[in-house]
Design a protein around this motif. Structure first.
Motif, PDB file in Angstrom:
ATOM      1  N   GLY A  20      20.091  13.435   9.363  1.00  0.00           N
ATOM      2  CA  GLY A  20      19.850  14.574  10.168  1.00  0.00           C
ATOM      3  C   GLY A  20      18.347  14.485  10.652  1.00  0.00           C
ATOM      4  O   GLY A  20      17.877  13.609  11.275  1.00  0.00           O
ATOM      5  N   THR A  21      17.611  15.492  10.394  1.00  0.00           N
ATOM      6  CA  THR A  21      16.199  15.603  10.808  1.00  0.00           C
ATOM      7  C   THR A  21      15.426  15.032   9.484  1.00  0.00           C
ATOM      8  O   THR A  21      14.109  14.741  10.168  1.00  0.00           O
ATOM      9  CB  THR A  21      15.806  17.247  11.200  1.00  0.00           C
ATOM     10  N   ASP A  22      15.928  14.926   8.388  1.00  0.00           N
ATOM     11  CA  ASP A  22      15.124  14.221   7.583  1.00  0.00           C
ATOM     12  C   ASP A  22      15.245  12.707   7.627  1.00  0.00           C
ATOM     13  O   ASP A  22      16.038  12.015   7.689  1.00  0.00           O
ATOM     14  CB  ASP A  22      15.756  14.464   6.057  1.00  0.00           C
ATOM     15  N   ILE A  23      13.795  12.032   7.437  1.00  0.00           N
ATOM     16  CA  ILE A  23      13.564  10.782   7.356  1.00  0.00           C
ATOM     17  C   ILE A  23      12.971  10.411   6.137  1.00  0.00           C
ATOM     18  O   ILE A  23      11.857  11.000   5.529  1.00  0.00           O
ATOM     19  CB  ILE A  23      12.668  10.231   8.359  1.00  0.00           C
ATOM     20  N   SER A  24      13.497   9.349   5.385  1.00  0.00           N
ATOM     21  CA  SER A  24      13.206   8.899   3.939  1.00  0.00           C
ATOM     22  C   SER A  24      12.929   7.435   4.042  1.00  0.00           C
ATOM     23  O   SER A  24      13.395   6.609   4.906  1.00  0.00           O
ATOM     24  CB  SER A  24      14.035   9.460   3.116  1.00  0.00           C
ATOM     25  N   ALA A  25      12.391   7.211   2.787  1.00  0.00           N
ATOM     26  CA  ALA A  25      11.997   5.773   2.558  1.00  0.00           C
ATOM     27  C   ALA A  25      12.856   5.063   1.297  1.00  0.00           C
ATOM     28  O   ALA A  25      12.596   5.899   0.337  1.00  0.00           O
ATOM     29  CB  ALA A  25      10.496   5.381   2.620  1.00  0.00           C
ATOM     30  N   PHE A  26      13.357   3.966   1.449  1.00  0.00           N
ATOM     31  CA  PHE A  26      14.275   3.323   0.134  1.00  0.00           C
ATOM     32  C   PHE A  26      13.733   1.888  -0.011  1.00  0.00           C
ATOM     33  O   PHE A  26      13.602   1.155   0.956  1.00  0.00           O
ATOM     34  CB  PHE A  26      15.521   3.455   0.581  1.00  0.00           C
ATOM     35  N   GLY A  85      12.651  13.358   3.027  1.00  0.00           N
ATOM     36  CA  GLY A  85      12.148  13.925   3.949  1.00  0.00           C
ATOM     37  C   GLY A  85      10.805  13.634   4.337  1.00  0.00           C
ATOM     38  O   GLY A  85      10.206  14.114   5.457  1.00  0.00           O
ATOM     39  N   PHE A  86      10.258  12.935   3.554  1.00  0.00           N
ATOM     40  CA  PHE A  86       8.689  12.357   3.668  1.00  0.00           C
ATOM     41  C   PHE A  86       8.546  11.115   4.239  1.00  0.00           C
ATOM     42  O   PHE A  86       7.421  10.893   4.482  1.00  0.00           O
ATOM     43  CB  PHE A  86       7.927  12.462   2.157  1.00  0.00           C
ATOM     44  N   GLY A  87       9.722  10.492   4.529  1.00  0.00           N
ATOM     45  CA  GLY A  87       9.630   9.031   5.150  1.00  0.00           C
ATOM     46  C   GLY A  87       8.720   8.967   6.206  1.00  0.00           C
ATOM     47  O   GLY A  87       7.957   7.773   6.343  1.00  0.00           O
ATOM     48  N   GLU A 133       0.877  -1.257   0.075  1.00  0.00           N
ATOM     49  CA  GLU A 133       0.055  -0.093  -0.282  1.00  0.00           C
ATOM     50  C   GLU A 133       0.852   1.086   0.169  1.00  0.00           C
ATOM     51  O   GLU A 133       0.404   2.297  -0.579  1.00  0.00           O
ATOM     52  CB  GLU A 133      -0.737   0.074   1.195  1.00  0.00           C
ATOM     53  N   ALA A 134       1.996   1.160   0.621  1.00  0.00           N
ATOM     54  CA  ALA A 134       2.984   2.276   0.549  1.00  0.00           C
ATOM     55  C   ALA A 134       3.492   2.713  -0.660  1.00  0.00           C
ATOM     56  O   ALA A 134       3.499   3.729  -1.167  1.00  0.00           O
ATOM     57  CB  ALA A 134       4.193   2.155   1.620  1.00  0.00           C
ATOM     58  N   ILE A 135       3.837   1.623  -1.476  1.00  0.00           N
ATOM     59  CA  ILE A 135       4.235   1.570  -2.976  1.00  0.00           C
ATOM     60  C   ILE A 135       3.114   2.319  -3.878  1.00  0.00           C
ATOM     61  O   ILE A 135       3.266   3.039  -4.586  1.00  0.00           O
ATOM     62  CB  ILE A 135       4.777   0.456  -3.351  1.00  0.00           C
ATOM     63  N   LEU A 136       2.013   1.560  -3.625  1.00  0.00           N
ATOM     64  CA  LEU A 136       0.758   2.000  -4.239  1.00  0.00           C
ATOM     65  C   LEU A 136       0.407   3.657  -4.244  1.00  0.00           C
ATOM     66  O   LEU A 136       0.410   4.228  -5.145  1.00  0.00           O
ATOM     67  CB  LEU A 136      -0.443   1.229  -4.139  1.00  0.00           C
ATOM     68  N   ARG A 137       0.407   3.928  -2.875  1.00  0.00           N
ATOM     69  CA  ARG A 137       0.135   5.558  -2.515  1.00  0.00           C
ATOM     70  C   ARG A 137       1.228   6.293  -2.973  1.00  0.00           C
ATOM     71  O   ARG A 137       1.080   7.358  -3.474  1.00  0.00           O
ATOM     72  CB  ARG A 137       0.047   5.426  -1.146  1.00  0.00           C
ATOM     73  N   PHE A 138       2.810   6.220  -2.568  1.00  0.00           N
ATOM     74  CA  PHE A 138       3.820   7.005  -3.033  1.00  0.00           C
ATOM     75  C   PHE A 138       4.799   6.815  -3.992  1.00  0.00           C
ATOM     76  O   PHE A 138       5.685   7.653  -4.243  1.00  0.00           O
ATOM     77  CB  PHE A 138       4.408   7.169  -1.706  1.00  0.00           C
ATOM     78  N   GLY A 139       4.620   5.485  -4.450  1.00  0.00           N
ATOM     79  CA  GLY A 139       5.453   5.092  -5.873  1.00  0.00           C
ATOM     80  C   GLY A 139       5.322   6.209  -7.043  1.00  0.00           C
ATOM     81  O   GLY A 139       4.340   6.232  -7.318  1.00  0.00           O
ATOM     82  N   THR A 140       6.307   6.259  -7.817  1.00  0.00           N
ATOM     83  CA  THR A 140       6.084   6.715  -9.046  1.00  0.00           C
ATOM     84  C   THR A 140       5.524   5.242  -9.831  1.00  0.00           C
ATOM     85  O   THR A 140       5.414   4.423  -9.570  1.00  0.00           O
ATOM     86  CB  THR A 140       7.388   6.926  -9.824  1.00  0.00           C
ATOM     87  N   GLU A 141       4.910   5.660 -11.158  1.00  0.00           N
ATOM     88  CA  GLU A 141       4.366   4.630 -11.699  1.00  0.00           C
ATOM     89  C   GLU A 141       5.265   3.745 -12.288  1.00  0.00           C
ATOM     90  O   GLU A 141       4.902   2.588 -12.191  1.00  0.00           O
ATOM     91  CB  GLU A 141       3.834   5.330 -13.226  1.00  0.00           C
ATOM     92  N   ILE A 191       4.884   8.284   4.608  1.00  0.00           N
ATOM     93  CA  ILE A 191       5.102   7.035   4.243  1.00  0.00           C
ATOM     94  C   ILE A 191       4.757   6.039   5.562  1.00  0.00           C
ATOM     95  O   ILE A 191       4.117   5.049   5.167  1.00  0.00           O
ATOM     96  CB  ILE A 191       6.323   6.670   3.495  1.00  0.00           C
ATOM     97  N   VAL A 192       5.566   6.415   6.389  1.00  0.00           N
ATOM     98  CA  VAL A 192       5.433   5.458   7.932  1.00  0.00           C
ATOM     99  C   VAL A 192       4.100   5.562   8.216  1.00  0.00           C
ATOM    100  O   VAL A 192       3.337   4.580   8.562  1.00  0.00           O
ATOM    101  CB  VAL A 192       6.509   5.726   8.627  1.00  0.00           C
ATOM    102  N   ASN A 193       3.585   6.965   8.571  1.00  0.00           N
ATOM    103  CA  ASN A 193       2.255   6.892   8.825  1.00  0.00           C
ATOM    104  C   ASN A 193       1.241   6.411   8.129  1.00  0.00           C
ATOM    105  O   ASN A 193       0.368   5.641   8.663  1.00  0.00           O
ATOM    106  CB  ASN A 193       2.027   8.317   9.241  1.00  0.00           C
ATOM    107  N   THR A 194       1.062   6.219   6.807  1.00  0.00           N
ATOM    108  CA  THR A 194       0.078   5.795   5.920  1.00  0.00           C
ATOM    109  C   THR A 194       0.403   4.186   5.989  1.00  0.00           C
ATOM    110  O   THR A 194      -0.738   3.284   5.953  1.00  0.00           O
ATOM    111  CB  THR A 194       0.373   6.038   4.435  1.00  0.00           C
ATOM    112  N   ALA A 195       1.711   3.755   6.096  1.00  0.00           N
ATOM    113  CA  ALA A 195       1.754   2.122   6.004  1.00  0.00           C
ATOM    114  C   ALA A 195       1.186   1.544   7.241  1.00  0.00           C
ATOM    115  O   ALA A 195       0.593   0.547   7.400  1.00  0.00           O
ATOM    116  CB  ALA A 195       3.400   1.964   5.694  1.00  0.00           C
ATOM    117  N   LEU A 196       1.603   2.359   8.393  1.00  0.00           N
ATOM    118  CA  LEU A 196       1.098   1.837   9.701  1.00  0.00           C
ATOM    119  C   LEU A 196      -0.575   1.925   9.805  1.00  0.00           C
ATOM    120  O   LEU A 196      -1.163   1.055  10.577  1.00  0.00           O
ATOM    121  CB  LEU A 196       1.534   2.671  10.879  1.00  0.00           C
ATOM    122  N   ASP A 197      -1.096   2.919   9.211  1.00  0.00           N
ATOM    123  CA  ASP A 197      -2.533   2.975   9.133  1.00  0.00           C
ATOM    124  C   ASP A 197      -3.183   1.831   8.393  1.00  0.00           C
ATOM    125  O   ASP A 197      -4.218   1.158   8.927  1.00  0.00           O
ATOM    126  CB  ASP A 197      -2.978   4.152   8.520  1.00  0.00           C
TER     127      ASP A 197
END
Length: 377
Positions: free
Chosen positions: A169-175, A220-222, A92-100, A226-232
């Motif tokens: 630093g203060t940025d959290i990202s997803a990979f 920085g949107f991780g 669901e995280a890839i579906l919501r935030f991934g590129t096509e 992304i985390v909050n959506t995935a956990l939901d």
């Protein structure tokens, strides 16, 4: 429920009865679900159950996906957790935030069972306080380099890739990180209380290079997105998982109570046992209503759908612990033996009060919501 979906749920019930429930105790004892079962689930379309048809998914709506989750979860909690992790958290995280391009590259392969995904968030020092992760990334030319350690990651031992949450630093990202990348080490975790067959593992990342196109979402949107959506999505799956365990335990205690005799009559005829069964039945019916309500609100994108999901998850997790405990009580000494499934259900239930947010964390969120919703007159 439309006929097509009702048929799919009936089919899932039959599939669970034939392919999962008879082997659940063996999975638990051997601490793994079989590759053959994962292949059969993929062939049924369950691994992409909520994905749109264009990505080879079943395109189930939230309620239908919940009902499917319940059928699998009744039969085996570890098997159900594959849906929670692979489909709900990662997919669901890839579906919501991934590129096509990312969607086309990963989702059909996930639906087909050719690529198993794991959600790599939790660390040895970062559980409920997920923002305190220390796994780090840095930019190096046209790549990212990741260093750190993750723990308690379901299906990491067999995953083909991880959705890794890291910070700079203060940025959290997803990979999206290939499990076979140089510098990735995976150590399976054994001897667990429950979810023993869910292939949990620790993952170490040592100078792991990730191509820029494998960053999911903006840098920085991780966490916020992304985390909050995935956990939901994960919480919604766990809400139905709690209902599944409670329903299975209720059925087990009823079946046992009408065949077990003490003091010359079936124990169902004893008032204390009747009280236990009555309370469990009431709780299960209430839990089902909460899950269905949360699913319906998610489908209509109601503004309180996220909170209703938290309420459902919190309630069913606590209920699963209560009903499985009572099921052991009804079974007496037999309930403490692995010869009876309630022993395993009891262990599995405890996990639901911890994963995807502890009961205590959720109670704080529910209390804050309640004050806003009902505190003003």
């Amino acid at each position: 429920m439309i006929t097509e979906v009702a048929g799919l749920i009936d089919e899932a019930r039959a599939f669970a009865a034939m392919e999962i429930r008879p082997y659940a105790a063996t999975f638990d004892e051997e601490q793994q679900i079989s590759a053959g079962l994962i292949r059969k689930m993929a062939d049924k379309g369950y691994l992409g159950a909520s994905f749109p048809a264009m990505y080879n998914g079943l395109a189930l709506d939230a309620v239908s996906y919940g009902l499917l989750t319940e059928q699998i979860g009744k039969a085996c909690a570890s098997t159900r957790s594959l849906l929670t992790v692979h489909t709900s958290l990662v997919g669901e995280a890839i579906l919501r935030f991934g590129t096509e391009s990312q969607r086309m590259n990963w989702l059909p392969e996930m639906a087909a069972g050719n690529k198993i995904g794991a959600f790599a968030l939790t660390e040895p020092g970062a559980g409920s306080d997920a923002r305190s992760i220390v796994t780090a990334y840095r930019r190096h030319k046209d790549k990212y380099v990741i260093n750190g350690r993750k723990k308690w990651i379901s299906f990491a031992a067999i995953a083909d890739f991880f959705l890794v949450i890291a910070r700079n630093g203060t940025d959290i990202s997803a990979f999206i990180v290939d499990a076979k990348s140089p510098g990735v080490s995976v150590v399976p975790m054994k001897g667990l209380l429950a979810n023993r067959a869910a292939h949990l593992a620790e993952i170490e990342f040592c100078e792991v290079e990730v191509p820029e196109e494998n960053r999911l979402g903006k840098e920085g949107f991780g966490f916020t997105y992304i985390v909050n959506t995935a956990l939901d999505h994960g919480r919604y799956s766990i809400a139905w998982a709690g209902l599944a365990l409670a329903q299975e335990a209720l059925e087990a205690m009823n079946a046992y109570s009408i065949q077990r005799k003490q003091f010359g009559r079936k124990i169902f005829l004893h008032a204390p046992v009747q009280a236990i069964i009555a309370e469990a039945t009431t709780g299960v019916h209430a839990a089902r209503s909460l899950c269905l309500r949360a699913g319906s609100m998610r489908q209509t994108k109601h503004k309180d759908a996220l909170m209703e999901t938290i309420i459902a998850k919190c309630f069913t997790a606590k209920l699963a612990m209560k009903v499985t405990t009572d099921a052991v009580q009804v079974h007496g000494g037999n309930g403490c033996s692995k010869e009876y499934p309630v022993e395993r259900l009891f262990r599995e239930a405890k996990i639901l009060e911890i994963i995807e947010g502890t009961t205590q964390i959720h109670q704080e969120a529910i209390a804050e919501f309640s004050v806003r919703q009902y505190g003003m007159r």
